[in-house]
Motif scaffolding. Structure first.
Motif, PDB file in Angstrom:
ATOM      1  N   GLY A   1       0.833  -1.229  -0.208  1.00 56.51           N
ATOM      2  CA  GLY A   1      -0.122   0.243   0.014  1.00 56.51           C
ATOM      3  C   GLY A   1       0.769   1.353  -0.016  1.00 56.51           C
ATOM      4  O   GLY A   1       2.047   1.136  -0.540  1.00 56.51           O
ATOM      5  N   THR A   2       0.252   2.327   0.604  1.00 57.21           N
ATOM      6  CA  THR A   2       0.808   3.611   0.506  1.00 57.21           C
ATOM      7  C   THR A   2       1.222   4.281   1.605  1.00 57.21           C
ATOM      8  O   THR A   2       1.792   5.317   1.595  1.00 57.21           O
ATOM      9  N   TYR A   3       0.742   3.755   2.841  1.00 56.34           N
ATOM     10  CA  TYR A   3       0.636   4.536   4.076  1.00 56.34           C
ATOM     11  C   TYR A   3       0.873   3.577   5.204  1.00 56.34           C
ATOM     12  O   TYR A   3       0.185   2.771   5.352  1.00 56.34           O
ATOM     13  N   ILE A   4       2.108   3.801   6.028  1.00 48.82           N
ATOM     14  CA  ILE A   4       1.961   3.011   7.359  1.00 48.82           C
ATOM     15  C   ILE A   4       2.493   4.055   8.328  1.00 48.82           C
ATOM     16  O   ILE A   4       3.378   4.752   8.341  1.00 48.82           O
TER      17      ILE A   4
ATOM     18  N   THR B   1       8.833   7.076  -0.237  1.00 54.36           N
ATOM     19  CA  THR B   1       9.145   8.806  -0.226  1.00 54.36           C
ATOM     20  C   THR B   1       9.843   8.748   1.072  1.00 54.36           C
ATOM     21  O   THR B   1      10.546   9.887   0.951  1.00 54.36           O
ATOM     22  N   SER B   2       9.514   8.521   2.067  1.00 55.43           N
ATOM     23  CA  SER B   2       9.992   8.769   3.513  1.00 55.43           C
ATOM     24  C   SER B   2      10.012   7.623   4.281  1.00 55.43           C
ATOM     25  O   SER B   2       9.126   6.842   4.364  1.00 55.43           O
ATOM     26  N   ILE B   3      11.143   7.706   5.133  1.00 47.37           N
ATOM     27  CA  ILE B   3      11.168   6.792   6.332  1.00 47.37           C
ATOM     28  C   ILE B   3      11.455   7.439   7.478  1.00 47.37           C
ATOM     29  O   ILE B   3      12.439   8.201   7.545  1.00 47.37           O
ATOM     30  N   GLY B   4      10.652   7.547   8.322  1.00 51.55           N
ATOM     31  CA  GLY B   4      10.386   8.173   9.541  1.00 51.55           C
ATOM     32  C   GLY B   4      11.503   8.110  10.664  1.00 51.55           C
ATOM     33  O   GLY B   4      12.124   6.725  10.599  1.00 51.55           O
TER      34      GLY B   4
ATOM     35  N   ILE C   1       6.591   5.637   5.397  1.00 50.23           N
ATOM     36  CA  ILE C   1       6.705   5.066   6.400  1.00 50.23           C
ATOM     37  C   ILE C   1       6.845   5.872   7.922  1.00 50.23           C
ATOM     38  O   ILE C   1       8.019   6.847   7.839  1.00 50.23           O
ATOM     39  N   GLY C   2       6.005   5.914   8.615  1.00 49.69           N
ATOM     40  CA  GLY C   2       6.083   6.693   9.670  1.00 49.69           C
ATOM     41  C   GLY C   2       7.040   6.510  10.754  1.00 49.69           C
ATOM     42  O   GLY C   2       7.825   5.648  10.756  1.00 49.69           O
ATOM     43  N   SER C   3       7.140   7.407  11.574  1.00 51.34           N
ATOM     44  CA  SER C   3       8.362   7.417  12.833  1.00 51.34           C
ATOM     45  C   SER C   3       7.786   6.179  13.839  1.00 51.34           C
ATOM     46  O   SER C   3       6.667   5.815  14.029  1.00 51.34           O
TER      47      SER C   3
END
Length: 276
Positions: free
Chosen positions: A91-94, A141-144, A121-123
């Motif tokens: 998917g697109t959001y964790i 796009t991002s790894i928290g 990927i959230g912190s």
């Protein structure tokens, strides 16, 4: 299951409850801190799991995920008892803390967003889980910050895709042994891999990297660094490679790129680096 928000939160009747959810979205805190639930089956119709939906469900061990799950929100399974020997997410959001403290999540974690999709990927998303390997492909796009902190079984090589526009200090207190930096990355953040003593071998910087942050590789065990044929690196910040055994294997001098305009204080101090 009834999907009224919070309807079953803190439910504890001493029962062994198995739940099948067929609605598209699991509400925020729907089953949070329930002691009764031991198994959850998410129908293929489910595309999102709300924040804290199964937070602290300590007796929840079995979870069956749908194939087309799009988002797992903040703290959805934090501190739950889920037991999985592998997890694949396309998917697109964790969200932040999504699986934090889920020690029963082990084996290989595959974060493989579908083609033309972007994953964030959230912190602390997987902090203190039991994963032992990590595969990241596609457009992440991002790894928290602290995303994989204290995953003490996580080893092997980790790839940071070139599509990542921001990533924090995500791998502290892991046992990763190598990193692959994807072409497209523009910077290595401050403290990115600081103190990961198991990180060894060569780190190759793609042409796209313009700066290496303060203490980014301080205290690692990397033995060599390499650059592409047309590097854009301009800044190596303070203590970037402080205390690393660069050149420990008897390499010739490491040639730093001519594009460099600034090398910070103690960038190579206490390393074995002798290049120019």
């Amino acid at each position: 299951a009834n999907n009224d928000q919070g309807r079953y939160c803190k439910c504890s009747n001493g029962k062994n409850v198995k739940v099948k959810i067929t609605v598209p979205s699991v509400s925020t805190e729907l089953f949070c801190q329930s002691r009764d639930i031991t198994k959850v089956t998410l129908d293929d119709a489910v595309f999102s799991i709300g924040a804290g939906a199964f937070y602290n469900c300590i007796n929840l061990q079995t979870i069956e995920f749908p194939t087309d799950l799009i988002s797992i929100d903040e703290g959805a399974f934090e501190s739950s008892g889920i037991t999985l020997d592998a997890l694949t997410f396309t998917g697109t959001y964790i969200g932040s803390d999504a699986f934090r403290y889920c020690s029963g999540l082990t084996g290989t974690l595959k974060l493989h967003p579908e083609t033309d999709s972007q994953l964030s990927i959230g912190s602390s998303a997987f902090e203190s889980t039991g994963i032992s390997a990590l595969s990241i492909t596609g457009e992440v796009t991002s790894i928290g910050k602290d995303a994989f902190k204290d995953c003490t079984s996580l080893a092997g090589t980790v790839k940071i895709p070139g599509t990542v526009t921001s990533f924090g200090v995500a791998f502290s207190n892991t046992r990763i042994t190598g990193i692959t930096l994807g072409d497209g990355l523009s910077s290595i953040p401050t403290d990115a891999f600081k103190g990961i003593s198991t990180l060894t071998g060569t780190v190759s910087f793609p042409n796209s990297v313009r700066s290496i942050g303060e203490s980014a590789f301080e205290g690692t065990s990397i033995t060599s660094i390499a650059f592409g044929n047309d590097p854009s690196l301009t800044i190596i910040n303070d203590k970037a490679f402080y205390g690393t055994p660069l050149n420990a294997n008897g390499f010739n001098q490491i040639q730093l790129p001519s594009s460099l305009t600034s090398i910070g204080v103690s960038a190579f101090e206490n390393s074995l680096f002798s290049g120019t």
